[in-house]
Enzyme design. Structure first.
Site, PDB file in Angstrom:
ATOM      1  N   CYS B  86       0.833  -1.199   0.000  1.00  0.00           N
ATOM      2  CA  CYS B  86       0.000   0.000   0.000  1.00  0.00           C
ATOM      3  C   CYS B  86       0.878   1.263   0.000  1.00  0.00           C
ATOM      4  O   CYS B  86       1.476   1.579  -1.015  1.00  0.00           O
ATOM      5  CB  CYS B  86      -0.994  -0.020   1.162  1.00  0.00           C
ATOM      6  N   HIS B 168      -4.143  -4.739   0.788  1.00  0.00           N
ATOM      7  CA  HIS B 168      -3.573  -5.150   2.084  1.00  0.00           C
ATOM      8  C   HIS B 168      -3.588  -6.665   2.220  1.00  0.00           C
ATOM      9  O   HIS B 168      -4.650  -7.255   2.483  1.00  0.00           O
ATOM     10  CB  HIS B 168      -4.356  -4.493   3.226  1.00  0.00           C
ATOM     11  N   GLU B 170      -2.708  -8.630   4.527  1.00  0.00           N
ATOM     12  CA  GLU B 170      -3.055  -9.227   5.828  1.00  0.00           C
ATOM     13  C   GLU B 170      -4.533  -9.609   5.884  1.00  0.00           C
ATOM     14  O   GLU B 170      -4.930 -10.432   6.712  1.00  0.00           O
ATOM     15  CB  GLU B 170      -2.690  -8.277   6.983  1.00  0.00           C
TER      16      GLU B 170
END
Lengths: 226, 191
Positions: B86, B168, B170
Site C-alpha cells: 500500500c 492489504h 493481511e
C-alpha cells in the site's frame, strides 16, 4: 492527536481505548445505542452500562440512539461522530475492529467523508495472544451474551479467566468458532481494567437462555472505588 | 531477519499496531524473525542479517511519507528483496521516479492478474482489501502485474527484486507475503 473511541463496552472497544491512550489523547467515547438487538454494526447487550464504564474510566461519553436499521444506522453513526467532532474537537476515530471488513470499511468511509483519522489497533491481532493479554493485564471481562453452540447457560455472566480461556481454546478447535467471539458467537462486558480509575460492581442481573442463545442482563450496577 | 519499515507519520504511532504488527505476524508464521524500523530512521538502523525488507501501509489519512521521498532512495540500491505494501508500494514507485495520484479505494475489491509466470501472482483473479487515498503511476522500469477497476494493484521491477502491492495482504491474501518470502528470500530462517 485528540481521538474518540467507538465504544460498546465490550472487550475489544475497551482494549482499543487502552491502546489508544498509550499513544494519543482519548478525548471521548462514542456509544451508539441501537434499538435493534440484531444490529449489524453495533454491539447491544448491556449497552446501557457504557456511561458507567465511562465514569469508571474518567472519560466523557457521547451517547447517540439509533433505530438500528441496516445502512441507515451508518448515517446515525456519522451524525454521532460529527457531534463528537463539534463537542470534543476530535481529529480521529478509534475502533475495536478485529476481523470485520464489513464494520471496518464502513467506518473508514465515514471517517474519510469527515476528513478524520481512523485507527483500528486490534486489526488482525493474534487472537490467542490477545485473549491471554486481557487476562494477564488484569481486564475483568464477563460474558454478556452467547449466540452459538456449544455455549450453555453457565457461560452467561462468567468472567474470562485462564480456565474459561482454556475451554474457549478447546471450543475454537472443536467447533470452528473464533476465540474472540468475532464471529458473533459471544459478547462481552468489561467491569474493570488497569486504566480504569474506578470499577463497576454488578448488583442485580438476570440471565435469559434457550438453544445456545442467551443474554446476561445487568439490571443494576454501580461504580465503586478500587 | 526481515526488516519491516513503518511508514506512519511518527515512530511508535497507533498505526503501527494496525499496519505493521499484522505483517510481522505473517512473517513470524513463515518462520522468520522480524524487526521494525521507522522510515525516518533507516540510516541509523543496524541492517546486519537483513534478508528482505517489507515497507508497510499507513492509515488512509497518513501520507506524510510521500512528501519525504529522500527517505526511500535506498530502495534502488537495496542488496536484498523489497516488498512495498500500500503506502509501501507508493514509496517504492516514488523511489524509482514514478508518481502517485488521488485514486481512493476503501473495502473489498476485485483484482485481476495481467501477467503469467510471476512466482507470486499466479492466480487470474482474487478479492482483496483496499484502503488507500493514492494510486501509483509507475515508470517503464516496472511491470504491472495486477489491476482493479480503479488502479494498479501490483508491480514488479524489471530487473531488481522489488515488488509492490496496493491492497492489504493481511486481509485474506497472506499468500502475497508468504510467496514473497518463500520465492525471493534464502531459506536460512535462523539468521
Amino acid at each position: 492527536m485528540k481521538l474518540g473511541v467507538l465504544f460498546s463496552g465490550g472487550k475489544d472497544s475497551v482494549y482499543a481505548t487502552y491502546l489508544a491512550m498509550q499513544k494519543e489523547e482519548v478525548s471521548c467515547l462514542i456509544s451508539l445505542v441501537s434499538e435493534n438487538c440484531e444490529s449489524y454494526m453495533f454491539h447491544t447487550p448491556n449497552i446501557h452500562l457504557t456511561s458507567l464504564q465511562a465514569e469508571a474510566m474518567g472519560i466523557p461519553i457521547l451517547e447517540y440512539t439509533t433505530k438500528g436499521i441496516e445502512e441507515e444506522e451508518l448515517e446515525d453513526l456519522k451524525q454521532a461522530i460529527s457531534l463528537a467532532v463539534e463537542q470534543y474537537d476530535i481529529e480521529g476515530i478509534v475502533t475495536g475492529a478485529v476481523l470485520s471488513v464489513y464494520q471496518a470499511s464502513r467506518i473508514q468511509k465515514i471517517c474519510d467523508a469527515l476528513s478524520l483519522w481512523c485507527y483500528n489497533p486490534l486489526w488482525h491481532i493474534d487472537q490467542d495472544r490477545y485473549m491471554q493479554s486481557l487476562i494477564d493485564e488484569g481486564f475483568e471481562v464477563i460474558i454478556s451474551g452467547v449466540f452459538s453452540a456449544p455455549f450453555d447457560e453457565t457461560w452467561l455472566g462468567r468472567r474470562i479467566d485462564n480456565e474459561a480461556l482454556r475451554l474457549l481454546r478447546l471450543y475454537a478447535a472443536k467447533y470452528s468458532i473464533t476465540l474472540t467471539g468475532e464471529g458473533g458467537e459471544l459478547e462481552t462486558l468489561v467491569t474493570d481494567a488497569p486504566f480504569f480509575k474506578k470499577k463497576i460492581v454488578v448488583l442485580t442481573s438476570e440471565s435469559v437462555y434457550a438453544n445456545y442463545n442467551g443474554r446476561y442482563h445487568i439490571q443494576t450496577a454501580e461504580v465503586r472505588d478500587k | 531477519m526481515i526488516l519491516l519499515v513503518d511508514l506512519c507519520y511518527r515512530p511508535g504511532s497507533l498505526g503501527e499496531a494496525e499496519f505493521v504488527r499484522p505483517i510481522a505476524d505473517i512473517v513470524q508464521a513463515c518462520g522468520y524473525r522480524s524487526e521494525i524500523c521507522h522510515f525516518t530512521e533507516w540510516e541509523r538502523v543496524n541492517k546486519d542479517g537483513t534478508e528482505a525488507v517489507i515497507l508497510c501501509g499507513t492509515p488512509l489519512k497518513d501520507n506524510l511519507f510521500a512528501e519525504m521521498t529522500e527517505c526511500f532512495a535506498w530502495i534502488r540500491e537495496s542488496p536484498v528483496p523489497v516488498l512495498g505494501i500500500c503506502a509501501g508500494m507508493q514509496a517504492v514507485v516514488l523511489a524509482y521516479g514514478g508518481s502517485i495520484e488521488e485514486n481512493p479505494e476503501i473495502g473489498m475489491i476485485t483484482v485481476r492478474c495481467r501477467v503469467s509466470g510471476d512466482p507470486i501472482f499466479r492466480d487470474n483473479e482474487w478479492t482483496a482489501y483496499g484502503l488507500h487515498r493514492f494510486g501509483t503511476v509507475p515508470g517503464n522500469e516496472f511491470i504491472v502485474l495486477a489491476e482493479s477497476d480503479a488502479c494498479i494493484q501490483a508491480v514488479r521491477h524489471h530487473t531488481d527484486p522489488v515488488y509492490g502491492v496496493q491492497f492489504h495482504p493481511e486481509v485474506r491474501n497472506t499468500w502475497v507475503v508468504e510467496r514473497f518470502l518463500s520465492t525471493l528470500v534464502s531459506h536460512d530462517k535462523t539468521r
